[in-house]
Design a protein around this motif. Structure first.
Motif, PDB file in Angstrom:
ATOM      1  N   LEU A  16       0.870  -1.167   0.000  1.00 42.79           N
ATOM      2  CA  LEU A  16       0.000   0.000   0.000  1.00 42.79           C
ATOM      3  C   LEU A  16       0.906   1.216   0.000  1.00 42.79           C
ATOM      4  O   LEU A  16       1.618   1.470   0.976  1.00 42.79           O
ATOM      5  CB  LEU A  16      -0.909  -0.004   1.232  1.00 42.79           C
ATOM      6  N   ILE A  17       0.929   1.951  -1.100  1.00 38.88           N
ATOM      7  CA  ILE A  17       1.858   3.068  -1.233  1.00 38.88           C
ATOM      8  C   ILE A  17       1.109   4.334  -1.643  1.00 38.88           C
ATOM      9  O   ILE A  17       0.201   4.301  -2.464  1.00 38.88           O
ATOM     10  CB  ILE A  17       2.965   2.746  -2.251  1.00 38.88           C
ATOM     11  N   ARG A  18       1.503   5.413  -1.037  1.00 35.53           N
ATOM     12  CA  ARG A  18       0.806   6.676  -1.253  1.00 35.53           C
ATOM     13  C   ARG A  18       1.203   7.298  -2.578  1.00 35.53           C
ATOM     14  O   ARG A  18       2.381   7.306  -2.938  1.00 35.53           O
ATOM     15  CB  ARG A  18       1.110   7.660  -0.122  1.00 35.53           C
ATOM     16  N   ALA A  19       0.227   7.823  -3.287  1.00 37.41           N
ATOM     17  CA  ALA A  19       0.455   8.401  -4.604  1.00 37.41           C
ATOM     18  C   ALA A  19      -0.152   9.796  -4.668  1.00 37.41           C
ATOM     19  O   ALA A  19      -0.621  10.337  -3.666  1.00 37.41           O
ATOM     20  CB  ALA A  19      -0.145   7.503  -5.675  1.00 37.41           C
ATOM     21  N   ASP A  20      -0.144  10.394  -5.855  1.00 35.46           N
ATOM     22  CA  ASP A  20      -0.627  11.767  -6.001  1.00 35.46           C
ATOM     23  C   ASP A  20      -2.116  11.887  -5.710  1.00 35.46           C
ATOM     24  O   ASP A  20      -2.566  12.882  -5.136  1.00 35.46           O
ATOM     25  CB  ASP A  20      -0.359  12.254  -7.434  1.00 35.46           C
ATOM     26  N   ARG A  21      -2.902  10.877  -6.095  1.00 41.17           N
ATOM     27  CA  ARG A  21      -4.365  10.998  -5.988  1.00 41.17           C
ATOM     28  C   ARG A  21      -4.969  10.002  -5.010  1.00 41.17           C
ATOM     29  O   ARG A  21      -6.142   9.683  -5.106  1.00 41.17           O
ATOM     30  CB  ARG A  21      -4.991  10.804  -7.368  1.00 41.17           C
ATOM     31  N   GLY A  22      -4.168   9.521  -4.084  1.00 41.88           N
ATOM     32  CA  GLY A  22      -4.686   8.576  -3.108  1.00 41.88           C
ATOM     33  C   GLY A  22      -3.620   7.576  -2.724  1.00 41.88           C
ATOM     34  O   GLY A  22      -2.491   7.953  -2.391  1.00 41.88           O
ATOM     35  N   TRP A  23      -3.985   6.283  -2.804  1.00 39.81           N
ATOM     36  CA  TRP A  23      -3.070   5.216  -2.424  1.00 39.81           C
ATOM     37  C   TRP A  23      -3.171   4.080  -3.438  1.00 39.81           C
ATOM     38  O   TRP A  23      -4.274   3.692  -3.825  1.00 39.81           O
ATOM     39  CB  TRP A  23      -3.422   4.676  -1.038  1.00 39.81           C
ATOM     40  N   TRP A  24      -2.034   3.554  -3.839  1.00 39.67           N
ATOM     41  CA  TRP A  24      -2.035   2.377  -4.703  1.00 39.67           C
ATOM     42  C   TRP A  24      -1.977   1.127  -3.842  1.00 39.67           C
ATOM     43  O   TRP A  24      -1.104   0.989  -2.985  1.00 39.67           O
ATOM     44  CB  TRP A  24      -0.835   2.388  -5.641  1.00 39.67           C
ATOM     45  N   GLY A  30      -3.908  -8.361  -8.264  1.00 43.28           N
ATOM     46  CA  GLY A  30      -4.051  -7.161  -9.081  1.00 43.28           C
ATOM     47  C   GLY A  30      -3.794  -5.894  -8.294  1.00 43.28           C
ATOM     48  O   GLY A  30      -3.197  -5.907  -7.219  1.00 43.28           O
ATOM     49  N   TYR A  31      -4.278  -4.779  -8.831  1.00 44.04           N
ATOM     50  CA  TYR A  31      -4.001  -3.473  -8.239  1.00 44.04           C
ATOM     51  C   TYR A  31      -5.285  -2.644  -8.190  1.00 44.04           C
ATOM     52  O   TYR A  31      -6.274  -2.920  -8.883  1.00 44.04           O
ATOM     53  CB  TYR A  31      -2.951  -2.736  -9.066  1.00 44.04           C
ATOM     54  N   ALA A  32      -5.274  -1.607  -7.367  1.00 42.80           N
ATOM     55  CA  ALA A  32      -6.400  -0.689  -7.284  1.00 42.80           C
ATOM     56  C   ALA A  32      -5.906   0.650  -6.761  1.00 42.80           C
ATOM     57  O   ALA A  32      -4.981   0.700  -5.940  1.00 42.80           O
ATOM     58  CB  ALA A  32      -7.495  -1.231  -6.366  1.00 42.80           C
ATOM     59  N   LEU A  33      -6.509   1.728  -7.238  1.00 40.55           N
ATOM     60  CA  LEU A  33      -6.224   3.062  -6.717  1.00 40.55           C
ATOM     61  C   LEU A  33      -7.259   3.378  -5.650  1.00 40.55           C
ATOM     62  O   LEU A  33      -8.455   3.474  -5.935  1.00 40.55           O
ATOM     63  CB  LEU A  33      -6.276   4.097  -7.838  1.00 40.55           C
ATOM     64  N   VAL A  39      -8.235   4.992   3.385  1.00 41.61           N
ATOM     65  CA  VAL A  39      -7.035   4.689   4.156  1.00 41.61           C
ATOM     66  C   VAL A  39      -7.018   5.539   5.415  1.00 41.61           C
ATOM     67  O   VAL A  39      -7.240   6.749   5.362  1.00 41.61           O
ATOM     68  CB  VAL A  39      -5.757   4.946   3.323  1.00 41.61           C
ATOM     69  N   ALA A  40      -6.793   4.895   6.558  1.00 43.57           N
ATOM     70  CA  ALA A  40      -6.793   5.596   7.842  1.00 43.57           C
ATOM     71  C   ALA A  40      -5.560   6.495   7.963  1.00 43.57           C
ATOM     72  O   ALA A  40      -4.572   6.320   7.241  1.00 43.57           O
ATOM     73  CB  ALA A  40      -6.817   4.577   8.977  1.00 43.57           C
ATOM     74  N   PRO A  41      -5.577   7.451   8.907  1.00 42.65           N
ATOM     75  CA  PRO A  41      -4.431   8.349   9.079  1.00 42.65           C
ATOM     76  C   PRO A  41      -3.119   7.631   9.373  1.00 42.65           C
ATOM     77  O   PRO A  41      -2.047   8.152   9.072  1.00 42.65           O
ATOM     78  CB  PRO A  41      -4.856   9.232  10.258  1.00 42.65           C
ATOM     79  N   ASP A  42      -3.193   6.434   9.969  1.00 41.56           N
ATOM     80  CA  ASP A  42      -1.959   5.707  10.277  1.00 41.56           C
ATOM     81  C   ASP A  42      -1.439   4.901   9.082  1.00 41.56           C
ATOM     82  O   ASP A  42      -0.466   4.154   9.200  1.00 41.56           O
ATOM     83  CB  ASP A  42      -2.160   4.781  11.477  1.00 41.56           C
ATOM     84  N   GLY A  43      -2.069   5.089   7.913  1.00 45.03           N
ATOM     85  CA  GLY A  43      -1.581   4.420   6.719  1.00 45.03           C
ATOM     86  C   GLY A  43      -2.038   2.989   6.560  1.00 45.03           C
ATOM     87  O   GLY A  43      -1.391   2.212   5.853  1.00 45.03           O
ATOM     88  N   THR A  44      -3.128   2.596   7.185  1.00 44.93           N
ATOM     89  CA  THR A  44      -3.683   1.255   7.033  1.00 44.93           C
ATOM     90  C   THR A  44      -5.052   1.346   6.359  1.00 44.93           C
ATOM     91  O   THR A  44      -5.752   2.354   6.473  1.00 44.93           O
ATOM     92  CB  THR A  44      -3.834   0.551   8.388  1.00 44.93           C
ATOM     93  N   LEU A  45      -5.411   0.288   5.674  1.00 45.64           N
ATOM     94  CA  LEU A  45      -6.707   0.251   5.003  1.00 45.64           C
ATOM     95  C   LEU A  45      -7.840   0.230   6.024  1.00 45.64           C
ATOM     96  O   LEU A  45      -7.759  -0.453   7.045  1.00 45.64           O
ATOM     97  CB  LEU A  45      -6.809  -0.992   4.122  1.00 45.64           C
ATOM     98  N   ALA A 385       5.250   4.324  -6.909  1.00 47.21           N
ATOM     99  CA  ALA A 385       4.039   5.157  -6.913  1.00 47.21           C
ATOM    100  C   ALA A 385       4.073   6.134  -8.076  1.00 47.21           C
ATOM    101  O   ALA A 385       3.065   6.345  -8.767  1.00 47.21           O
ATOM    102  CB  ALA A 385       3.921   5.904  -5.583  1.00 47.21           C
ATOM    103  N   GLY A 386       5.227   6.745  -8.306  1.00 50.83           N
ATOM    104  CA  GLY A 386       5.345   7.676  -9.421  1.00 50.83           C
ATOM    105  C   GLY A 386       5.165   6.994 -10.760  1.00 50.83           C
ATOM    106  O   GLY A 386       4.525   7.543 -11.676  1.00 50.83           O
TER     107      GLY A 386
END
Length: 398
Positions: A16-24, A30-33, A39-45, A385-386
């Motif tokens: 789970l990695i932070r990106a420009d428009r949310g989190w990948w 597979g993958y999802a944006l 995503v919670a403030p502590d970086g968990t789903l 992420a980039g």
């Protein structure tokens, strides 16, 4: 990308990695944006987001569908790169002839033994498809071994075959023969733009290799259906030539037939050190290089979840094997041909577990960096992420 950060993986292998428009979210299925609110403030789903991803199968690890076989057709190499993990030391005279692992060459008899071994292992795994990688040293120092192995491997079932080569020996004739025998793709490495490359990726006899590699690829593109992955090694010696390299490769090759990937060189060669640190400016450089490659028409591999390697992640070799040119089994291509790292032979099979303790290593176990694992993981997450953002923007995520 200034706000990009990495977080702990939400599950084994998933990212789970932070990106420009949310989190990948990158999972085995597979993958999802993800939207910021998922995503919670502590970086968990959040629970609802995780439940959605699980129901969609994105956490599922897809089963292997083909047996993975890596074969070194020759342990020799005509280049003298200082960072090579097969060097046993740096050249004591400061030249381009570092001592290497012991000479071995795949013979016609050994080809038959490898095929018989693979047939047995595929049957045990219940697989009828084979993914073959021709490796070295430089595999094209033994073109007959490559051709013979490709031809015989086709007897085992549906074949997907690739090769990792330095490209200096890949003449149009050899390229056509191997393509006809079943080879589908080739990975070739560059070490920066021409000037930097020719001081790093140098022949053991002396002299640069950039122009001959590019010319060989260009001719092979014209005469074969081979696809190409251009791996670009990044170090403190070549970082500032990468922008020019991308433009030069796009001008001289057909980007539609080529993928490109940039990777920092690990300190794997004995006595070699890459002084390039994983600092913030490097993230922007990596993303820019990949983005420009996409603009020019190259494909760029989509970052994925961390998945086990078929060969080295299973200590009984159930889904894959690495075979040295002399028929000796290794757990990983990094240890093939190294004394004391044998885990069996193709004629006798794998040694019992008690005899391979300490020899069964996984990919990248031998890589050394100045920074710790968390710093490296954070760097890779921010780069990935980039790259994902770029792929999404250009509609090339599929």
């Amino acid at each position: 990308m200034s706000g990009t950060q990495s977080v702990s993986s939400p599950a084994a292998g998933a990212r789970l990695i932070r990106a420009d428009r949310g989190w990948w979210f990158l999972g085995g299925g597979g993958y999802a944006l993800m939207r910021p609110g998922q995503v919670a403030p502590d970086g968990t789903l959040r629970a609802s987001a995780e439940r959605y991803l699980r129901e969609a199968g994105l956490y599922d690890v897809r089963p292997y569908t083909s047996y993975s076989l890596t074969v070194l057709t020759s342990t020799d190499c005509n280049l003298g790169c200082g960072y090579c993990f097969q060097n046993t030391a740096q050249d004591p005279k400061g030249g381009s002839r570092p001592p290497r692992i012991r000479h071995a060459r795949l013979t016609p008899e050994a080809v038959g033994q490898v095929v018989d071994f693979t047939r047995t292992r595929m049957a045990a795994a219940g697989m009828d498809r084979l993914s073959l990688l021709l490796f070295g040293g430089e595999p094209l120092l033994n073109p007959r071994g490559c051709r013979d192995l490709l031809t015989r491997a086709g007897e085992l079932g549906a074949l997907t075959a690739s090769m990792t080569s330095n490209g200096t020996l890949l003449t149009p004739l050899i390229a056509k023969e191997l393509n006809a025998a079943g080879l589908g793709s080739v990975q070739v490495t560059f070490d920066g733009d021409r000037a930097e490359h020719d001081t790093i990726r140098i022949r053991r006899s002396g002299g640069g290799t950039f122009d001959v590699i590019v010319a060989n690829i260009a001719r092979a593109i014209e005469t074969t259906s081979l696809r190409w992955m251009l791996r670009v090694n990044v170090s403190h010696l070549n970082r500032h030539g990468m922008d020019e390299l991308v433009e030069r490769l796009a001008d001289r090759l057909d980007p539609a037939r080529c993928g490109i990937h940039f990777a920092r060189v690990g300190d794997v060669g004995v006595g070699y050190a890459n002084n390039l640190l994983h600092e913030d400016g490097l993230v922007a450089d990596f993303v820019r290089w990949h983005a420009r490659a996409l603009e020019l028409g190259f494909s760029v591999p989509r970052p994925r979840a961390h998945v086990p390697c078929q060969a080295c992640s299973f200590a009984d070799g159930r889904y894959g094997a690495v075979v040295n040119a002399d028929g000796v089994l290794a757990s990983c291509w990094e240890t093939a041909g190294k004394p004391g790292m044998e885990v069996g032979t193709v004629t006798d099979g794998y040694l019992p577990a008690e005899r391979t303790e300490g020899r069964w290593v996984s990919c990248h176990d031998h890589y050394r960096y100045d920074e710790g694992a968390e710093v490296r993981a954070s760097f890779q997450d921010r780069v990935d992420a980039g790259v994902l953002d770029c792929l999404a923007t250009t509609g090339r995520l599929g």
